[in-house]
Motif scaffolding. Structure first.
Motif, short mmCIF file in Angstrom:
data_model
loop_
_atom_site.label_atom_id
_atom_site.label_comp_id
_atom_site.label_asym_id
_atom_site.label_seq_id
_atom_site.Cartn_x
_atom_site.Cartn_y
_atom_site.Cartn_z
N PRO A 113 0.82 -1.22 0.00
CA PRO A 113 0.00 0.00 0.00
C PRO A 113 0.85 1.26 0.00
N GLY A 114 0.53 2.17 -0.92
CA GLY A 114 1.19 3.45 -0.99
C GLY A 114 2.56 3.46 -1.63
N VAL A 115 3.03 2.30 -2.10
CA VAL A 115 4.39 2.22 -2.64
C VAL A 115 4.44 2.69 -4.10
N VAL A 116 3.40 2.38 -4.86
CA VAL A 116 3.39 2.67 -6.29
C VAL A 116 2.20 3.56 -6.62
N PRO A 117 2.42 4.73 -7.22
CA PRO A 117 1.28 5.52 -7.69
C PRO A 117 0.44 4.70 -8.67
N GLY A 118 -0.86 4.69 -8.46
CA GLY A 118 -1.73 3.89 -9.33
C GLY A 118 -1.64 2.41 -9.06
N GLY A 119 -1.13 2.02 -7.89
CA GLY A 119 -0.94 0.61 -7.58
C GLY A 119 -2.21 -0.21 -7.52
N SER A 120 -3.35 0.45 -7.40
CA SER A 120 -4.61 -0.31 -7.38
C SER A 120 -4.97 -0.83 -8.76
N LEU A 128 4.89 -9.43 -13.51
CA LEU A 128 5.57 -10.62 -14.03
C LEU A 128 5.84 -10.51 -15.53
N GLY A 129 4.90 -9.97 -16.27
CA GLY A 129 5.00 -9.94 -17.73
C GLY A 129 5.46 -8.63 -18.32
N HIS A 130 5.88 -7.67 -17.47
CA HIS A 130 6.36 -6.36 -17.93
C HIS A 130 5.30 -5.58 -18.70
N THR A 131 4.06 -5.67 -18.24
CA THR A 131 2.99 -4.89 -18.85
C THR A 131 2.42 -3.84 -17.88
N SER A 132 3.19 -3.51 -16.84
CA SER A 132 2.71 -2.56 -15.84
C SER A 132 2.76 -1.12 -16.32
N GLY A 133 3.66 -0.84 -17.25
CA GLY A 133 3.89 0.54 -17.69
C GLY A 133 4.87 1.30 -16.82
N LEU A 134 5.40 0.69 -15.75
CA LEU A 134 6.34 1.38 -14.88
C LEU A 134 7.69 1.56 -15.57
N ALA A 135 8.28 2.72 -15.39
CA ALA A 135 9.59 3.00 -15.98
C ALA A 135 10.67 2.15 -15.32
N GLU A 161 14.00 2.18 -2.00
CA GLU A 161 14.68 3.35 -2.57
C GLU A 161 14.68 3.29 -4.08
N LEU A 162 14.97 2.13 -4.62
CA LEU A 162 15.05 1.98 -6.07
C LEU A 162 13.68 2.18 -6.71
N VAL A 163 12.64 1.61 -6.09
CA VAL A 163 11.29 1.77 -6.62
C VAL A 163 10.88 3.24 -6.58
N ALA A 164 11.24 3.94 -5.51
CA ALA A 164 10.90 5.37 -5.41
C ALA A 164 11.56 6.17 -6.53
N ARG A 165 12.79 5.82 -6.88
CA ARG A 165 13.46 6.49 -8.00
C ARG A 165 12.70 6.23 -9.30
N THR A 167 9.53 5.31 -9.78
CA THR A 167 8.18 5.85 -9.85
C THR A 167 8.16 7.38 -9.81
N SER A 168 9.33 7.99 -9.69
CA SER A 168 9.40 9.44 -9.89
C SER A 168 9.28 9.80 -11.36
N LEU A 169 9.45 8.81 -12.23
CA LEU A 169 9.28 9.00 -13.67
C LEU A 169 7.83 8.70 -14.05
N PRO A 170 7.31 9.35 -15.08
CA PRO A 170 5.93 9.06 -15.48
C PRO A 170 5.81 7.66 -16.06
N PRO A 171 4.65 7.01 -15.89
CA PRO A 171 4.47 5.69 -16.50
C PRO A 171 4.50 5.78 -18.02
N LEU A 172 4.87 4.67 -18.63
CA LEU A 172 4.98 4.62 -20.09
C LEU A 172 3.63 4.40 -20.76
N PHE A 173 2.72 3.73 -20.06
CA PHE A 173 1.38 3.44 -20.58
C PHE A 173 0.53 2.95 -19.42
#
Length: 356
Positions: A113-120, A128-135, A161-165, A167-173
């Motif tokens: 909870p609260g780790v990823v913007p739009g995590g819901s 697993l399949g790299h379709t999240s859109g996360l940078a 720390e790495l995830v926070a870096r 998710t500071s970038l906008p999602p790709l899709f």
């Protein structure tokens, strides 16, 4: 320099047995493979090692040196396996799915909870399949030959720390609307494993995979800088990158292994020994139309038309491939240490020769 090592116990016991009809016979096959491995070194790699299985016959091969101007490779050296870590992480996640601890369609927000913007909106299967859109977090880190990498190389990193870096970038899709390879996805999966099991993802991989399979030369080093035991050295240009803090890669790529251990893991996985058949099929099915990646496995089509399954991996100064044919009677794991661009044509030729 031309070097080859034949695994004695296996080859002497069964070397006279016949191979599948589409395989060449005995030493000629080994010599052909050795020639292809040598061509990788000729094309620019410092060293190259491989383990090849044809039916029950196994060859371990080596070419080049462990470092520029160093000793000749023997074929059993350890190396940084990079993204070959990902199938291990994916297998643990899918074991947890089989145990009904989590579901593939659970939102990330449920476990983190609260780790990823739009995590819901991002599901476990998207990670697993790299379709999240996360940078990809690597977009935030200056890599060699940039001198700025030294500020990142030695420090301890947490996955948070790495995830926070990243998710500071906008999602790709939007989640599920595209495909883009991102190490961030597997950092999050490592964090999910820890939240669900209350153990580190490394301990879960050891307990579930490394120890039961007897992968005695495979480790998840955490923050340990060195590779212990005989190993290849990885260079980027003239800079020796062998020692670094692998927490920078964490669940996305910290694994140290050998060709023998990676071959054993992929053979067990693709024979259905590690996850139920229905989940293994999802590992092998496209995560999105047109993708060559499923839920933790890649595939590639060979010149002979076969589709083979496995994963590749890059760490600084190291490149790894481990693939198995559909009948599981041919398998190859190869690691090379190219100080510059990878000799892709030569590697592809070796994979074709080993697996077709």
């Amino acid at each position: 320099m031309r070097l080859a090592l034949l695994i004695g116990t296996t080859a002497m016991a069964i070397g006279a047995m016949s191979l599948p009809a589409n395989a060449a016979a005995g030493p000629q096959t080994r010599d052909d493979l050795q020639e292809s491995l040598d061509s990788i070194v000729t094309a620019g790699a410092t060293g190259a090692i491989a383990q090849v299985r044809h039916g029950r016959q196994v060859w371990r091969l080596g070419s080049g040196t462990i470092a520029p101007g160093g000793a000749a490779v023997r074929g059993n050296e350890k190396f940084r396996a990079g993204s070959s870590t990902k199938p291990f992480v994916a297998t643990v996640i899918l074991q947890l799915v089989a145990e009904r601890e989590i579901r593939l369609d659970d939102p990330v927000e449920r476990w983190l909870p609260g780790v990823v913007p739009g995590g819901s909106e991002i599901r476990i299967r998207h990670l697993l399949g790299h379709t999240s859109g996360l940078a990809d977090v690597l977009r935030t880190i200056p890599l060699p030959p940039s001198p700025d990498f030294e500020a990142y190389r030695w420090r301890d990193w947490t996955m948070s720390e790495l995830v926070a870096r990243a998710t500071s970038l906008p999602p790709l899709f939007a989640p599920g609307d595209g495909w883009s390879y991102s190490n961030t996805n597997y950092l999050l999966l490592g964090m999910v494993i820890e939240r669900v099991t209350h153990q580190s993802y490394a301990d879960e991989i050891k307990r579930r995979l490394i120890w039961p399979l007897g992968l005695s030369d495979t480790s998840l080093p955490g923050t340990e800088l060195r590779i212990h035991g005989p190993h290849l050295r990885g260079f980027v240009g003239t800079a020796d990158m062998t020692e670094l803090n692998p927490s920078l890669m964490s669940a996305g790529g910290e694994l140290i292994s050998t060709t023998a251990d990676l071959s054993k893991f992929h053979t067990a996985l693709l024979r259905g020994r590690l996850v139920p058949k229905s989940l293994l099929e999802q590992m092998k099915a496209p995560a999105r139309d047109g993708a060559t990646y499923g839920l933790g496995l890649r595939w590639r089509t060979l010149s002979c038309g076969d589709t083979v399954y496995g994963h590749d991996g890059d760490a600084l100064g190291y490149s790894t491939w481990s693939f198995t044919n559909p009948r599981n009677d041919r398998q190859i794991t190869v690691n090379i240490t190219p100080p510059g661009p990878k000799p892709r044509a030569e590697v592809n030729a070796l994979l074709d020769k080993a697996l077709c």
